[in-house]
Motif scaffolding. Structure first.
Motif, PDB file in Angstrom:
ATOM      1  N   LYS A   1       0.943  -0.802  -0.070  1.00  0.00           N
ATOM      2  CA  LYS A   1      -0.085   0.026   0.260  1.00  0.00           C
ATOM      3  C   LYS A   1       1.131   1.402  -0.228  1.00  0.00           C
TER       4      LYS A   1
ATOM      5  N   GLU B   1      -0.553  -5.450   2.488  1.00  0.00           N
ATOM      6  CA  GLU B   1      -2.000  -6.532   2.280  1.00  0.00           C
ATOM      7  C   GLU B   1      -1.619  -8.469   1.774  1.00  0.00           C
TER       8      GLU B   1
ATOM      9  N   GLU C   1      -9.211  -6.919   8.103  1.00  0.00           N
ATOM     10  CA  GLU C   1      -9.503  -6.451   7.131  1.00  0.00           C
ATOM     11  C   GLU C   1     -11.456  -7.067   7.519  1.00  0.00           C
TER      12      GLU C   1
ATOM     13  N   ALA D   1      -9.933  -2.541   9.018  1.00  0.00           N
ATOM     14  CA  ALA D   1     -10.089  -1.862   8.208  1.00  0.00           C
ATOM     15  C   ALA D   1     -11.754  -2.109   7.243  1.00  0.00           C
TER      16      ALA D   1
ATOM     17  N   ASP E   1     -13.216  -3.579   4.728  1.00  0.00           N
ATOM     18  CA  ASP E   1     -12.882  -3.915   2.595  1.00  0.00           C
ATOM     19  C   ASP E   1     -13.973  -3.726   1.956  1.00  0.00           C
TER      20      ASP E   1
ATOM     21  N   THR F   1      -9.554   2.350   9.133  1.00  0.00           N
ATOM     22  CA  THR F   1      -9.569   2.290   7.848  1.00  0.00           C
ATOM     23  C   THR F   1     -10.467   2.035   7.160  1.00  0.00           C
TER      24      THR F   1
ATOM     25  N   LYS G   1     -11.326   1.004   3.087  1.00  0.00           N
ATOM     26  CA  LYS G   1     -10.900   0.259   1.615  1.00  0.00           C
ATOM     27  C   LYS G   1     -12.491   0.478   0.643  1.00  0.00           C
TER      28      LYS G   1
ATOM     29  N   VAL H   1      -8.214   4.238   1.949  1.00  0.00           N
ATOM     30  CA  VAL H   1      -7.020   2.990   0.882  1.00  0.00           C
ATOM     31  C   VAL H   1      -8.478   2.633  -0.529  1.00  0.00           C
TER      32      VAL H   1
ATOM     33  N   GLU I   1      -8.649   0.427  -3.445  1.00  0.00           N
ATOM     34  CA  GLU I   1      -8.173  -0.730  -4.381  1.00  0.00           C
ATOM     35  C   GLU I   1      -8.050  -1.044  -5.788  1.00  0.00           C
TER      36      GLU I   1
END
Length: 682
Positions: free
Chosen positions: A447, A459, A550, A578, A580, A599, A601, A635, A637
């Protein structure tokens, strides 16, 4: 004539001082050329610090070529704007040679500005190099001009012109080197281009102001030159200069992106789209067919590998010839060709062509005068029969892996009552052996944060190299393991492997700060998870801050209160958590502010069409704004293109990127090499 002559006391006996005039329009045009050249050079130089097929020195060379040519063009366009009542011409050799110092100095400046470690002296020397190159080009160009005049330089203005070029170049290099790590905003780039363009233009016109022109008394002046700017020659220079500058940028961008795309998404041997593009395009198919050619290795053993390559080329030719034009062809493995039809007409045509292919393959094919018999089978899955179309590839694998399958070029259609249980059960039963025999393994995807430019975590991603089925996609085996309640045990295995890996890196004095582990929804609320995490941290001497958990949005949806309680416990123990695949679940946004996560994502599905799709771009912008307003790390992706990066950098204050544009998922030894290379470049 009175306005022309200005008698100088010292030279009035033998010479007459004359003054020229400038065409304002052409002066402005020359400045524009300098700015455009600078902007183009900065754009090419920026590629040196980005992922690219070409080496960074290739981009530095193109950048210096553009800037050097821009300096050269600006000079001669600027000279075309200047008129004297005398004949003027150019020494061709000197004119061509004058471009060399500009290009050389530009390369030195860009090279120094891109050094991993820089200080004020670096910027100073880079600015001196660029300023010296600009000045050298100017005065060599002036030396190459042939005029019926005698000219001298005012020492003060002469030195001032060089100082201006150096000082403004130092400022431009400093700004560029400082902001390029944090910004690639086009406005910032334009400002830097204006500064460099100012350095080039200011030096030129200050240098021209330093010149005094004299003609002998009685010299017969050619007044027709006074207002003549040789527009034909100027048009050629401007057109050629702009064409080359823009052409280099567009051509290099096209070539680089084309090569990168082909390298990532096409099989280099057959030139067919590869498995990665297949998985990317595997959405909403009408029919999926996969031909499995059995035991190609026996051809290599019987003949040789070169002959085996010719057999594969012949196979590909057969598929291309007999497959309808609307059907997509992919080489997903060395011995497997996938065919996708996306509408009713092409699906009907595909089913007909499969029979033709089978007929051809049942006969020997002629390769280099030899008859070669091939054995294979075709598995077909029709999306019309199933509500869950993403499983269509799993269905095909279930056919290909059925125990009683034969390789007589039969066309076998998926039957849920026959194939599913056998394949899925086998995968579920094999997972224990896979963990013990290292068939299951982990890869790590970095990341990356660009403000500042650093790796902020990894990850951990699960992969399976099955002895019978080869590399299985996580999209295939993870749902099976979840359905058969195997993922909790696999997650325990992953946690142990990640902690061991972090400890190994610690011994090598390497830290990636934090490693994220995906936690299955049903395991989030189990007290056994926190117990195992604590045990493994103590066993390997790690801190909880080194692990991020996550969890998916659906984990909260199934049991909101229990999930929040469990995540709260993780946060108290110091773990990052996080959320996800945000945006793909069905939870209410009102719950987001209550979730004790650290976090957010953003799922890849929202990123794929950014910035082309206004709707997706607006959704991503809204999610980023929401996450940042809640003081969460965001974050993003699935970032794969430069255009996505440029848009997303403007959408977030401090974006964290994860995707193939920056780095692919890598095994530990690959990751270490990538880590050391990026540290050298930083």
């Amino acid at each position: 004539m009175e306005n022309i002559f200005n008698f100088n006391d010292e030279s009035s006996i033998n010479n007459v001082e004359i003054h020229g005039e400038y065409s304002l329009i052409i002066v402005i045009l020359s400045i524009i050329i300098a700015v455009v050249a600078s902007y183009t050079a900065l754009s090419l130089n920026k590629r040196a610090s980005e992922n690219s097929f070409f080496h960074k020195n290739f981009w530095l060379f193109l950048a210096s070529l553009c800037l050097g040519f821009g300096i050269w063009s600006m000079h001669f366009v600027g000279m075309s704007a200047f008129s004297l009542p005398v004949s003027m011409s150019y020494n061709n050799i000197m004119t061509v040679l004058s471009i060399i110092p500009a290009m050389l100095a530009s390369f030195i400046a860009f090279y120094l500005a891109n050094l991993p470690r820089r200080n004020l002296w670096t910027y100073f020397f880079a600015g001196i190099a660029m300023g010296t190159g600009i000045s050298s080009m100017h005065y060599l160009g002036m030396y190459g001009m042939e005029m019926d005049v005698v000219y001298t330089y005012n020492p003060i203005l002469f030195l001032a012109s060089i100082c201006i070029a150096i000082v403004v170049s130092v400022i431009a290099v400093y700004i560029f080197s400082t902001v390029q790590k944090y910004e690639t905003n086009y406005k910032v780039q334009l400002i830097i281009s204006l500064i460099i363009g100012l350095a080039i233009s200011s030096m030129h016109y200050t240098g021209m102001a330093a010149m005094n022109f004299y003609i002998p008394k009685g010299y017969e002046m050619n007044l027709s030159h006074f207002h003549s700017t040789e527009m034909y020659g100027l048009a050629i220079i401007v057109t050629l200069g702009m064409t080359i500058l823009l052409g280099i940028l567009l051509l290099s961008s096209f070539i680089d992106r084309f090569i990168e795309y082909r390298a990532n998404y096409y099989d280099p041997f057959t030139q067919l789209p590869n498995r990665r593009l297949f998985e990317k395009k595997l959405h909403s198919p009408k029919v999926l067919a996969v031909w499995h050619i059995h035991d190609l290795e026996h051809i290599n053993r019987e003949f040789n590998y070169a002959f085996g390559d010719e057999v594969i080329r012949r196979l590909v030719y057969i598929f291309k010839t007999l497959t309808p034009s609307k059907v997509e062809i992919y080489r997903i493995e060395g011995h497997r060709i996938a065919l996708i039809a996306r509408d009713g007409d092409s699906a009907k045509q595909l089913k007909g062509s499969l029979k033709e292919i089978a007929t051809v393959l049942r006969k020997p094919i002629i390769v280099k005068g030899h008859e070669v018999y091939l054995y294979g089978v075709c598995a077909v899955s029709d999306a019309n029969q199933y509500e869950n179309t993403p499983n269509i590839y799993t269905n095909v694998l279930a056919v290909l892996n059925y125990p009683s399958i034969t390789y007589n070029h039969d066309i076998v259609y998926y039957d849920s009552s026959i194939h599913t249980y056998t394949f899925e059960r086998e995968i579920a039963d094999d997972v224990n052996r896979a963990m013990n025999d290292d068939e299951l393994f982990l890869v790590y995807q970095p990341k990356v944060c660009l403000n500042p430019n650093e790796t902020v975590g990894l990850e951990a991603l699960l992969r399976w190299n099955h002895p019978k089925y080869g590399f299985l996609s996580p999209a295939v085996f993870v749902p099976i393991l979840e359905e058969y309640d195997r993922m909790v045990k696999v997650t325990d295995w992953i946690i142990g492997r990640v902690c061991q890996q972090i400890a190994d890196w610690k011994l090598e004095n390497i830290s990636f700060k934090q490693v994220a582990i995906n936690i299955p929804g049903e395991y989030v609320t189990s007290p056994l998870l926190l117990k195992l995490l604590t045990q493994k941290l103590n066993e390997y001497g790690l801190e909880s801050s080194q692990i991020e958990l996550e969890i998916t949005e659906n984990s909260f949806v199934k049991n909101m209160e229990e999930a929040m309680r469990a995540v709260g416990e993780f946060r108290k123990e110091g773990f990052s958590v996080a959320l996800d695949d945000f945006g793909t679940g069905v939870s209410s946004l009102s719950y987001l502010k209550q979730m004790p996560i650290s976090t957010l994502k953003i799922d890849k599905s929202f990123i794929d069409d950014v910035p082309i799709s206004p709707k997706d771009s607006a959704i991503v912008q809204a999610i980023v704004t929401l996450g940042e307003s809640l003081n969460l790390n965001v974050v993003i992706e699935g970032v794969e293109t430069k255009e996505q990066v440029n848009f997303l950098k403007g959408a977030s204050r401090k974006p964290i990127f994860q995707g193939y544009y920056f780095a692919k998922p890598m095994q530990p030894h690959e990751l270490i090499q990538w880590y050391r290379e990026t540290r050298v470049e930083d």
